[in-house]
Motif scaffolding. Structure first.
Motif, PDB file in Angstrom:
ATOM      1  N   PHE A  37      20.087 -42.623  19.125  1.00  0.00           N
ATOM      2  CA  PHE A  37      19.073 -43.478  19.737  1.00  0.00           C
ATOM      3  C   PHE A  37      17.755 -42.713  19.748  1.00  0.00           C
ATOM      4  O   PHE A  37      17.724 -41.504  19.569  1.00  0.00           O
ATOM      5  CB  PHE A  37      19.462 -43.819  21.179  1.00  0.00           C
ATOM      6  N   GLN A  39      13.712 -42.791  21.923  1.00  0.00           N
ATOM      7  CA  GLN A  39      12.943 -43.374  23.017  1.00  0.00           C
ATOM      8  C   GLN A  39      11.539 -42.794  23.039  1.00  0.00           C
ATOM      9  O   GLN A  39      11.354 -41.579  22.875  1.00  0.00           O
ATOM     10  CB  GLN A  39      13.649 -43.112  24.354  1.00  0.00           C
ATOM     11  N   GLU A  44      12.253 -48.960  26.136  1.00  0.00           N
ATOM     12  CA  GLU A  44      13.702 -48.778  26.243  1.00  0.00           C
ATOM     13  C   GLU A  44      14.223 -47.916  25.104  1.00  0.00           C
ATOM     14  O   GLU A  44      13.610 -47.834  24.042  1.00  0.00           O
ATOM     15  CB  GLU A  44      14.400 -50.145  26.222  1.00  0.00           C
ATOM     16  N   ARG A  45      15.362 -47.305  25.369  1.00  0.00           N
ATOM     17  CA  ARG A  45      16.006 -46.498  24.336  1.00  0.00           C
ATOM     18  C   ARG A  45      16.486 -47.426  23.214  1.00  0.00           C
ATOM     19  O   ARG A  45      17.162 -48.432  23.480  1.00  0.00           O
ATOM     20  CB  ARG A  45      17.167 -45.716  24.953  1.00  0.00           C
ATOM     21  N   GLY A  47      18.604 -48.143  19.737  1.00  0.00           N
ATOM     22  CA  GLY A  47      19.721 -47.710  18.900  1.00  0.00           C
ATOM     23  C   GLY A  47      19.335 -47.711  17.437  1.00  0.00           C
ATOM     24  O   GLY A  47      18.764 -48.683  16.949  1.00  0.00           O
ATOM     25  N   TYR A 100      18.127 -38.986  20.753  1.00  0.00           N
ATOM     26  CA  TYR A 100      19.319 -38.662  21.526  1.00  0.00           C
ATOM     27  C   TYR A 100      20.575 -39.035  20.744  1.00  0.00           C
ATOM     28  O   TYR A 100      20.590 -40.066  20.071  1.00  0.00           O
ATOM     29  CB  TYR A 100      19.351 -39.451  22.832  1.00  0.00           C
ATOM     30  N   ALA A 102      24.721 -39.998  21.216  1.00  0.00           N
ATOM     31  CA  ALA A 102      25.577 -40.587  22.232  1.00  0.00           C
ATOM     32  C   ALA A 102      26.984 -40.718  21.676  1.00  0.00           C
ATOM     33  O   ALA A 102      27.187 -40.821  20.466  1.00  0.00           O
ATOM     34  CB  ALA A 102      25.051 -41.957  22.639  1.00  0.00           C
ATOM     35  N   SER A 111      22.714 -51.783  23.289  1.00  0.00           N
ATOM     36  CA  SER A 111      22.183 -51.282  24.552  1.00  0.00           C
ATOM     37  C   SER A 111      22.663 -49.868  24.805  1.00  0.00           C
ATOM     38  O   SER A 111      23.823 -49.538  24.570  1.00  0.00           O
ATOM     39  CB  SER A 111      22.632 -52.184  25.706  1.00  0.00           C
ATOM     40  N   ALA A 112      21.759 -49.057  25.341  1.00  0.00           N
ATOM     41  CA  ALA A 112      22.135 -47.695  25.718  1.00  0.00           C
ATOM     42  C   ALA A 112      23.172 -47.687  26.835  1.00  0.00           C
ATOM     43  O   ALA A 112      23.923 -46.721  26.989  1.00  0.00           O
ATOM     44  CB  ALA A 112      20.893 -46.920  26.141  1.00  0.00           C
ATOM     45  N   TRP A 115      26.974 -46.776  26.273  1.00  0.00           N
ATOM     46  CA  TRP A 115      27.395 -45.453  25.845  1.00  0.00           C
ATOM     47  C   TRP A 115      27.662 -44.540  27.033  1.00  0.00           C
ATOM     48  O   TRP A 115      26.908 -44.502  27.990  1.00  0.00           O
ATOM     49  CB  TRP A 115      26.324 -44.868  24.918  1.00  0.00           C
ATOM     50  N   TRP A 118      25.858 -38.558  26.664  1.00  0.00           N
ATOM     51  CA  TRP A 118      24.543 -38.366  26.057  1.00  0.00           C
ATOM     52  C   TRP A 118      24.200 -36.887  25.943  1.00  0.00           C
ATOM     53  O   TRP A 118      24.604 -36.089  26.789  1.00  0.00           O
ATOM     54  CB  TRP A 118      23.465 -39.051  26.902  1.00  0.00           C
TER      55      TRP A 118
END
Length: 128
Positions: A37, A39, A44-45, A47, A100, A102, A111-112, A115, A118
């Motif tokens: 991901f 950010q 928002e983070r 994917g 990042y 995950a 959506s983060a 997961w 991290w």
């Protein structure tokens, strides 16, 4: 205890390449999905790429924003450790972000929140 440690972030010129690495350890047998991901502040983070390692060859999926430029792959090591890589080519200034990795049990980039585990992140900066 699960640990994910990213490395490889750097500052590069547009059009350049980077390879990010995420060393994992302590993940359970059921954790077969790994993802990258990114950010930027205030957003928002997002994917980017996910890989399912439960069969061979692994299954991968990419977001439209990186498809054709980024590649995700996985290397297993001894003692339940592995490394997930993100090869990034044709970098653009819009790729500037904290990246990042995950790990989790769902093959999804939606959506983060899906997961479980991290890493701490690694910064990528792309300039003109």
């Amino acid at each position: 205890q699960a640990q994910l440690v990213e490395s490889g972030g750097d500052s590069v010129k547009a059009g350049g390449s980077l390879r990010l690495a995420c060393r994992t350890s302590g993940l359970t047998y059921m954790t077969k999905n790994m993802a990258w991901f990114r950010q930027v502040p205030g957003k928002e983070r997002e994917g980017l790429a996910v890989i399912y390692i439960g069969h061979s060859p692994p299954t991968t999926m990419y977001s439209d924003s990186v498809k054709g430029r980024f590649s995700i792959y996985h290397v297993s090591h001894d003692h339940a450790e592995s490394t997930v890589y993100l090869q990034m080519n044709g970098l653009k200034p819009d790729d500037t972000a904290m990246y990042y990795c995950a790990a989790g049990s769902l093959f999804s980039l939606d959506s983060a929140e899906n997961w479980s585990y991290w890493g701490q992140g690694t910064q990528v900066t792309v300039s003109l």
